[in-house]
Design a protein around this motif. Structure first.
Motif, PDB file in Angstrom:
ATOM      1  N   ALA A 248      15.355   8.321  13.357  1.00 22.05           N
ATOM      2  CA  ALA A 248      15.305   8.734  14.758  1.00 22.05           C
ATOM      3  C   ALA A 248      16.645   8.460  15.437  1.00 22.05           C
ATOM      4  N   LEU A 249      17.138   9.442  16.194  1.00 17.24           N
ATOM      5  CA  LEU A 249      18.389   9.312  16.924  1.00 17.24           C
ATOM      6  C   LEU A 249      18.172   9.738  18.380  1.00 17.24           C
ATOM      7  N   PRO A 250      18.831   9.072  19.330  1.00 20.91           N
ATOM      8  CA  PRO A 250      18.724   9.505  20.726  1.00 20.91           C
ATOM      9  C   PRO A 250      19.550  10.762  20.972  1.00 20.91           C
ATOM     10  N   LEU A 251      19.045  11.623  21.844  1.00 25.82           N
ATOM     11  CA  LEU A 251      19.768  12.847  22.207  1.00 25.82           C
ATOM     12  C   LEU A 251      19.238  13.367  23.534  1.00 25.82           C
ATOM     13  N   ASP A 252      20.144  13.671  24.443  1.00 27.65           N
ATOM     14  CA  ASP A 252      19.804  14.342  25.692  1.00 27.65           C
ATOM     15  C   ASP A 252      20.314  15.773  25.572  1.00 27.65           C
ATOM     16  N   VAL A 253      19.406  16.728  25.333  1.00 33.92           N
ATOM     17  CA  VAL A 253      19.839  18.109  25.113  1.00 33.92           C
ATOM     18  C   VAL A 253      20.396  18.747  26.380  1.00 33.92           C
ATOM     19  N   GLY A 254      20.240  18.081  27.510  1.00 35.22           N
ATOM     20  CA  GLY A 254      20.816  18.585  28.745  1.00 35.22           C
ATOM     21  C   GLY A 254      22.251  18.155  28.970  1.00 35.22           C
ATOM     22  N   ARG A 255      22.813  17.400  28.029  1.00 38.12           N
ATOM     23  CA  ARG A 255      24.205  16.924  28.157  1.00 38.12           C
ATOM     24  C   ARG A 255      25.001  17.403  26.944  1.00 38.12           C
ATOM     25  N   SER A 256      25.505  18.614  27.040  1.00 40.54           N
ATOM     26  CA  SER A 256      26.198  19.222  25.911  1.00 40.54           C
ATOM     27  C   SER A 256      27.491  18.495  25.555  1.00 40.54           C
ATOM     28  N   GLU A 257      28.025  17.731  26.490  1.00 41.37           N
ATOM     29  CA  GLU A 257      29.257  16.986  26.186  1.00 41.37           C
ATOM     30  C   GLU A 257      29.040  15.890  25.156  1.00 41.37           C
ATOM     31  N   THR A 258      27.769  15.535  24.924  1.00 43.54           N
ATOM     32  CA  THR A 258      27.470  14.492  23.934  1.00 43.54           C
ATOM     33  C   THR A 258      27.239  15.059  22.532  1.00 43.54           C
TER      34      THR A 258
ATOM     35  N   PRO B 142      29.193  16.648  20.249  1.00 39.20           N
ATOM     36  CA  PRO B 142      30.104  16.289  19.146  1.00 39.20           C
ATOM     37  C   PRO B 142      29.830  14.895  18.583  1.00 39.20           C
ATOM     38  N   ALA B 143      29.547  13.930  19.448  1.00 39.78           N
ATOM     39  CA  ALA B 143      29.220  12.587  18.962  1.00 39.78           C
ATOM     40  C   ALA B 143      27.901  12.594  18.204  1.00 39.78           C
ATOM     41  N   PHE B 144      26.944  13.406  18.657  1.00 37.85           N
ATOM     42  CA  PHE B 144      25.674  13.525  17.936  1.00 37.85           C
ATOM     43  C   PHE B 144      25.913  14.103  16.548  1.00 37.85           C
ATOM     44  N   ARG B 145      26.773  15.082  16.467  1.00 41.11           N
ATOM     45  CA  ARG B 145      27.092  15.651  15.148  1.00 41.11           C
ATOM     46  C   ARG B 145      27.677  14.586  14.228  1.00 41.11           C
ATOM     47  N   ASP B 146      28.536  13.721  14.764  1.00 44.94           N
ATOM     48  CA  ASP B 146      29.080  12.627  13.950  1.00 44.94           C
ATOM     49  C   ASP B 146      27.956  11.731  13.435  1.00 44.94           C
ATOM     50  N   SER B 147      26.981  11.448  14.307  1.00 46.33           N
ATOM     51  CA  SER B 147      25.847  10.619  13.895  1.00 46.33           C
ATOM     52  C   SER B 147      25.034  11.309  12.801  1.00 46.33           C
ATOM     53  N   ILE B 148      24.858  12.613  12.933  1.00 48.75           N
ATOM     54  CA  ILE B 148      24.129  13.375  11.921  1.00 48.75           C
ATOM     55  C   ILE B 148      24.853  13.309  10.580  1.00 48.75           C
TER      56      ILE B 148
END
Length: 252
Positions: free
Chosen positions: A55-65, A67-73
């Motif tokens: 499980a990973l946190p993600l706010d789909v309403g904040r597109s600026e985050t 790239p960092a989510f992709r790094d986590s993936i």
């Protein structure tokens, strides 16, 4: 092992989709917004059946985050499954809120747009280089964007969901050279936590919704989750660019 990413999987349709996909031998990365406890429950349910999930946190309403989510993936794929790609993306995360046309504020409209349309658009764009050829994407729309689900009070919400249905067809067209299938599903009234647990807060609306449904009840998360799991499996290999209503015959 094939790997799926399911957004908004801490409850409801997303939780069901994650569990049903995992039952088919697929590893799952699931995301959550504020409901971390629910995300833990999803992971526990998958692991109880012998599956693997993160499980990973993600706010789909904040597109600026994103790239960092992709790094986590990338890190999770490498560390958990020894992969540098994934196979399935389910864009499910979202929110619902009723507002009559004349009462819809620009702030609410913009939030719908960021979460329900811009979010899936740019999240998919960000993750696309990691999506393996021959993979599958499912976007969760709503029958509020269809004639069968047309009800007062959902003009902004349904407009974004309708936009996501159009986006699905364009994704399917543009991703097809890589063998990636893209479909959307349009749930009807389903017993989820949508709209701040509206079904729990206003149980009196359930009989009226059930009466409008051919099968005489509202939908349950597994009614939708099983369809998603089927679409992204090999059974759905010849289906792309479709919007499938999963509503039990609502307003039939």
């Amino acid at each position: 092992m094939r790997v799926a990413i399911v957004t908004g999987a801490s409850s409801g349709i997303g939780q069901s989709a994650a569990i049903q996909i995992a039952k088919r031998g697929v590893g799952v990365v699931l995301t959550y917004g504020r409901n971390q406890e629910g995300a833990r429950d999803t992971v526990a349910a998958i692991e109880k059946e012998g599956g693997s999930a993160v499980a990973l946190p993600l706010d789909v309403g904040r597109s600026e985050t994103f790239p960092a989510f992709r790094d986590s993936i990338e890190a999770v794929l490498r560390d958990t499954w020894q992969r540098d790609t994934f196979d399935i993306l389910v864009n499910n995360a979202g929110f619902g809120q009723m507002a009559m046309f004349e009462e819809t504020t620009e702030e609410l409209f913009d939030r719908f747009m960021r979460v329900l349309l811009k979010g899936p658009y740019f999240l998919t764009q960000t993750l696309l280089p990691l999506l393996a050829d021959g993979g599958a994407v499912v976007n969760v729309t709503s029958n509020a964007a269809l004639h069968s689900g047309l009800e007062p009070g959902y003009s902004a919400y349904a407009s974004m969901k309708g936009g996501l249905t159009v986006l699905t067809r364009y994704m399917a067209k543009e991703f097809s050279p890589r063998g990636i299938r893209v479909n959307s599903i349009a749930p009807g009234a389903t017993r989820t936590r949508l709209a701040d647990n509206a079904f729990e807060r206003y149980p009196e609306v359930i009989p009226a919704l059930a009466a409008k449904t051919a099968f005489g009840r509202v939908g349950e998360p597994d009614d939708i989750g099983m369809v998603i799991a089927t679409l992204v499996s090999d059974e759905g290999r010849w289906i792309t660019a479709q919007d499938i209503e999963v509503a039990g015959g609502f307003n039939l």
